[in-house]
Design a protein around this motif. Structure first.
Motif, mmCIF file in Angstrom:
data_model
loop_
_atom_site.group_PDB
_atom_site.id
_atom_site.type_symbol
_atom_site.label_atom_id
_atom_site.label_comp_id
_atom_site.label_asym_id
_atom_site.label_seq_id
_atom_site.Cartn_x
_atom_site.Cartn_y
_atom_site.Cartn_z
ATOM 1 N N ALA A 183 -15.537 -38.589 -5.533
ATOM 2 C CA ALA A 183 -16.415 -38.311 -6.175
ATOM 3 C C ALA A 183 -16.140 -37.734 -7.648
ATOM 4 N N LEU A 184 -14.815 -36.946 -7.716
ATOM 5 C CA LEU A 184 -14.474 -36.587 -9.266
ATOM 6 C C LEU A 184 -13.973 -37.732 -10.035
ATOM 7 N N VAL A 185 -13.478 -38.811 -9.580
ATOM 8 C CA VAL A 185 -13.100 -40.013 -10.340
ATOM 9 C C VAL A 185 -14.387 -40.587 -10.726
ATOM 10 N N ASP A 186 -15.319 -40.832 -9.638
ATOM 11 C CA ASP A 186 -16.564 -41.312 -10.045
ATOM 12 C C ASP A 186 -17.449 -40.793 -11.247
ATOM 13 N N LEU A 187 -17.359 -39.276 -11.447
ATOM 14 C CA LEU A 187 -18.054 -38.379 -12.245
ATOM 15 C C LEU A 187 -17.345 -38.788 -13.717
ATOM 16 N N VAL A 188 -15.998 -38.936 -13.685
ATOM 17 C CA VAL A 188 -15.291 -39.103 -14.949
ATOM 18 C C VAL A 188 -15.443 -40.442 -15.434
ATOM 19 N N LEU A 189 -15.634 -41.409 -14.600
ATOM 20 C CA LEU A 189 -15.778 -42.721 -15.224
ATOM 21 C C LEU A 189 -17.361 -42.924 -15.677
ATOM 22 N N GLU A 190 -18.410 -42.093 -15.028
ATOM 23 C CA GLU A 190 -19.705 -42.034 -15.580
ATOM 24 C C GLU A 190 -19.735 -41.359 -16.630
ATOM 25 N N PHE A 191 -18.832 -40.550 -17.030
ATOM 26 C CA PHE A 191 -18.998 -39.534 -18.196
ATOM 27 C C PHE A 191 -18.497 -40.418 -19.377
ATOM 28 N N VAL A 192 -17.520 -41.462 -19.086
ATOM 29 C CA VAL A 192 -16.725 -42.582 -19.928
ATOM 30 C C VAL A 192 -17.804 -43.337 -20.293
ATOM 31 N N PHE A 244 -24.938 -46.755 -14.136
ATOM 32 C CA PHE A 244 -25.888 -46.998 -12.899
ATOM 33 C C PHE A 244 -24.737 -46.979 -11.557
ATOM 34 N N LEU A 245 -23.838 -47.772 -11.819
ATOM 35 C CA LEU A 245 -22.754 -48.050 -10.578
ATOM 36 C C LEU A 245 -22.393 -46.779 -10.121
ATOM 37 N N CYS A 246 -21.990 -45.810 -11.103
ATOM 38 C CA CYS A 246 -21.234 -44.582 -10.674
ATOM 39 C C CYS A 246 -22.287 -43.631 -10.171
ATOM 40 N N GLU A 247 -23.533 -43.977 -10.702
ATOM 41 C CA GLU A 247 -24.618 -42.900 -10.317
ATOM 42 C C GLU A 247 -24.842 -43.175 -8.672
ATOM 43 N N GLN A 248 -24.960 -44.368 -8.520
ATOM 44 C CA GLN A 248 -25.333 -44.865 -6.967
ATOM 45 C C GLN A 248 -24.255 -44.502 -6.020
ATOM 46 N N SER A 249 -22.890 -44.809 -6.758
ATOM 47 C CA SER A 249 -21.547 -44.330 -5.786
ATOM 48 C C SER A 249 -21.575 -42.974 -5.443
ATOM 49 N N PHE A 250 -22.040 -42.157 -6.603
ATOM 50 C CA PHE A 250 -21.844 -40.795 -6.376
ATOM 51 C C PHE A 250 -22.675 -40.200 -5.296
ATOM 52 N N TRP A 251 -23.848 -40.519 -5.193
ATOM 53 C CA TRP A 251 -24.790 -40.159 -4.030
ATOM 54 C C TRP A 251 -24.483 -40.970 -2.892
ATOM 55 N N ILE A 252 -23.825 -42.029 -2.705
ATOM 56 C CA ILE A 252 -23.339 -42.700 -1.546
ATOM 57 C C ILE A 252 -22.254 -41.720 -1.083
ATOM 58 N N LEU A 253 -21.189 -41.383 -1.970
ATOM 59 C CA LEU A 253 -20.114 -40.473 -1.293
ATOM 60 C C LEU A 253 -20.746 -39.127 -0.899
ATOM 61 N N TRP A 275 -30.744 -46.582 16.359
ATOM 62 C CA TRP A 275 -30.564 -46.879 15.194
ATOM 63 C C TRP A 275 -30.658 -45.406 14.331
ATOM 64 N N SER A 276 -31.496 -44.340 15.005
ATOM 65 C CA SER A 276 -31.709 -42.988 14.485
ATOM 66 C C SER A 276 -30.261 -42.748 14.070
ATOM 67 N N SER A 277 -29.159 -42.826 14.406
ATOM 68 C CA SER A 277 -28.012 -42.069 13.945
ATOM 69 C C SER A 277 -27.500 -42.657 12.611
ATOM 70 N N LEU A 278 -28.467 -43.593 12.063
ATOM 71 C CA LEU A 278 -28.109 -44.277 10.534
ATOM 72 C C LEU A 278 -28.961 -43.620 9.768
ATOM 73 N N LEU A 279 -30.197 -42.803 10.324
ATOM 74 C CA LEU A 279 -31.021 -42.443 9.459
ATOM 75 C C LEU A 279 -30.503 -41.628 8.155
ATOM 76 N N PRO A 280 -29.124 -40.685 8.469
ATOM 77 C CA PRO A 280 -28.762 -39.962 7.144
ATOM 78 C C PRO A 280 -28.285 -40.839 5.977
ATOM 79 N N LEU A 281 -28.288 -42.237 6.447
ATOM 80 C CA LEU A 281 -28.275 -43.103 5.156
ATOM 81 C C LEU A 281 -29.364 -43.210 4.361
ATOM 82 N N THR A 282 -30.597 -42.766 4.774
ATOM 83 C CA THR A 282 -31.628 -43.038 3.747
ATOM 84 C C THR A 282 -31.586 -42.741 2.621
ATOM 85 N N PRO A 283 -31.335 -41.515 2.153
ATOM 86 C CA PRO A 283 -31.134 -41.047 0.682
ATOM 87 C C PRO A 283 -30.458 -42.156 -0.267
ATOM 88 N N ALA A 284 -29.354 -42.526 0.207
ATOM 89 C CA ALA A 284 -28.404 -43.134 -0.545
ATOM 90 C C ALA A 284 -28.992 -44.832 -0.872
#
Length: 360
Positions: A183-192, A244-253, A275-284
Motif C-alpha cells: 500500500a505504501l509503494v502504491d501511494l508513492v507511485l500514485e503520487f508520482v 487510476f490503477l494505483c487508486e483501485q489497487s490501494f482499495w483492493i489492498l 458465496w456470502s463469504s466473498l461479500l467483503p470484496l464488494t467495496p473493491a
C-alpha cells in the motif's frame, strides 16, 4: 432530512453501523441540496478526499469515543458493542487507518493544487455530460448517481476496516506487513503519477517547466509534448491511467487486509462455503466498476479532442495494467506500425506531431 425520518431508516441496522450510516444519509442530502442550489454537481468530489478516512477513523478509534453521543452526529461507541472491541485498540484497524490517512493527505494535496476545492469549480466531465443529455435526465443522474451512489461508495470503502475491527486481532500478521508495504509503494507511485500529470499540464498551459519538482516529475517537457495535448511520458508511457490503477489497487489492498488475516472466517470452516463469504470484496469491486466506467467516458472525451493521437495511444499503451503495454507494442511491431506510433507518442519532433495530428 428530519431526524425522525433518519431514525426510521436506520432501524434494524447494527448499532456499530448506525453512526456512519446516519452520517452518510445527512452528507448525501447536503451534497444534493447544495448541487441544486449552486448548480454545481461536484459537491461529492470535494468531500471524496476525506470521507472514506472519516468513516474508517470511526471504526479504528472506537475505544476513543464515548458510549453515548453527547450531541447529534457526534461519534460514539454504542453500548451494544462488545466491551473488548470498545476498550481495546485494534492493531490492524489502526494500520489501515494510518494508510488511509496518508491516502487522504496525498489526494487532498493534489485536489488543492489543481484548484478543485474552489466552490465554483466543477469537474469538466459533468459539464460535457450536461450538454449531451436532456435536462431532466441529468437531474436524475445527479440525484441517483452523483449524490446517492457516490456517497454510498465512500461509506463502503470503510467496510474492510469495520470487518477488521470485529475480527479482534491481538497483533499484526505477515499478511498485514506485506499488504501495508504494498500500500505504501502504491501511494508513492500514485503520487508520482499525480506529479507527472500536474507538471505536464502546467507546461502545456504556461510553457514553463517548473523547478524544484517533486521526485518522479522532473521531466524535460518539449513543444512536441504540448502539441500532442496529453501526457505520454514517465509512468504514463506504461499505463494510460497510472493514477487510476494505483487508486483501485490501494482499495483492493484495503479490502484484502481482513480477508487475508489469520482471524478471517474465510479460512475457517469454509470448504464449500457459500458465496456470502466473498461479500467483503464488494467495496473493491464497486469502486473498480466505477473507475472503469468513468475511464471509458473520460477517454471518449480525450478521443474527441485528439482523434489520431489518442487512438494511437490506446493502441500502444494499456488502459491500466502496465505489463500489457509491451504486448501491445509487439502487436504493432508485427503490423509494422510501432516505429510510426512511437514517434507520434514519444518523439520530440513537433513538426512530425503537427503533421500526424493536423486533423485533430
Amino acid at each position: 432530512m428530519p431526524p425522525a425520518v433518519v431514525q426510521q431508516i436506520i432501524q434494524g441496522i447494527p448499532p456499530s453501523l448506525q453512526w456512519p450510516v446516519k452520517t452518510c444519509i445527512y452528507t448525501t442530502a447536503t451534497c444534493y441540496v447544495l448541487s441544486v442550489v449552486t448548480g454545481n454537481v461536484s459537491q461529492v468530489d470535494r468531500i471524496w478526499t476525506f470521507m472514506p478516512t472519516l468513516y474508517t477513523a470511526y471504526f479504528a478509534l472506537l475505544p476513543l469515543w464515548p458510549r453515548e453521543s453527547p450531541m447529534p452526529l457526534w461519534p460514539f461507541t454504542p453500548q451494544d458493542v462488545n466491551s473488548s472491541i470498545a476498550t481495546q485498540w485494534n492493531p490492524r484497524a489502526l494500520l489501515m487507518f494510518g494508510l488511509q490517512f496518508l491516502w487522504m493527505c496525498r489526494l487532498s494535496y493534489n485536489t488543492w493544487r489543481r484548484g478543485l476545492f474552489n466552490l465554483h469549480d466543477e469537474d469538466y466531465r459533468w459539464a460535457i455530460l450536461r450538454r449531451k443529455v436532456p435536462v431532466w435526465f441529468f437531474h436524475v443522474v445527479n440525484f441517483t448517481f452523483i449524490a446517492i451512489i457516490q456517497n454510498i461508495i465512500l461509506f463502503l470503502l470503510a467496510v474492510p476496516t469495520y470487518i477488521a475491527v470485529f475480527e479482534e486481532p491481538t497483533s499484526l500478521g505477515t499478511s498485514d506487513y506485506i499488504l501495508g508495504t504494498l500500500a505504501l509503494v502504491d501511494l508513492v507511485l500514485e503520487f508520482v503519477a499525480d506529479n507527472q500529470q500536474y507538471s505536464f499540464q502546467t507546461y502545456k498551459h504556461t510553457g514553463i517547466i517548473e523547478t524544484n519538482e517533486w521526485p518522479g516529475a522532473n521531466i524535460q517537457w518539449t513543444p512536441a509534448d504540448a502539441k500532442r495535448g496529453f501526457v505520454t511520458r514517465g509512468l504514463w508511457a506504461w499505463s494510460r491511467h497510472p493514477n487510476f490503477l494505483c487508486e483501485q489497487s490501494f482499495w483492493i489492498l484495503m479490502t484484502l487486509f481482513p480477508l487475508l488475516a489469520p482471524e478471517s472466517p474465510v479460512f475457517e470452516h469454509h470448504v464449500g462455503a457459500p458465496w456470502s463469504s466473498l461479500l467483503p470484496l464488494t467495496p473493491a469491486l464497486v469502486l473498480c466498476t466505477l473507475f472503469f466506467s468513468s475511464t471509458i467516458f473520460t477517454e471518449s472525451i480525450s478521443l474527441s479532442k485528439y482523434p489520431k493521437a489518442y487512438a494511437a495511444y490506446q493502441q500502444r499503451v494499456a488502459m491500466f495494467v502496465p505489463f500489457l503495454t509491451p504486448f501491445w507494442g509487439l502487436l504493432l511491431q508485427l503490423q509494422g506500425k510501432k516505429a510510426e506510433v512511437d514517434a507520434l507518442l514519444f518523439g520530440h519532433d513537433v513538426k512530425l506531431v503537427e503533421e500526424k495530428t493536423k486533423a485533430d
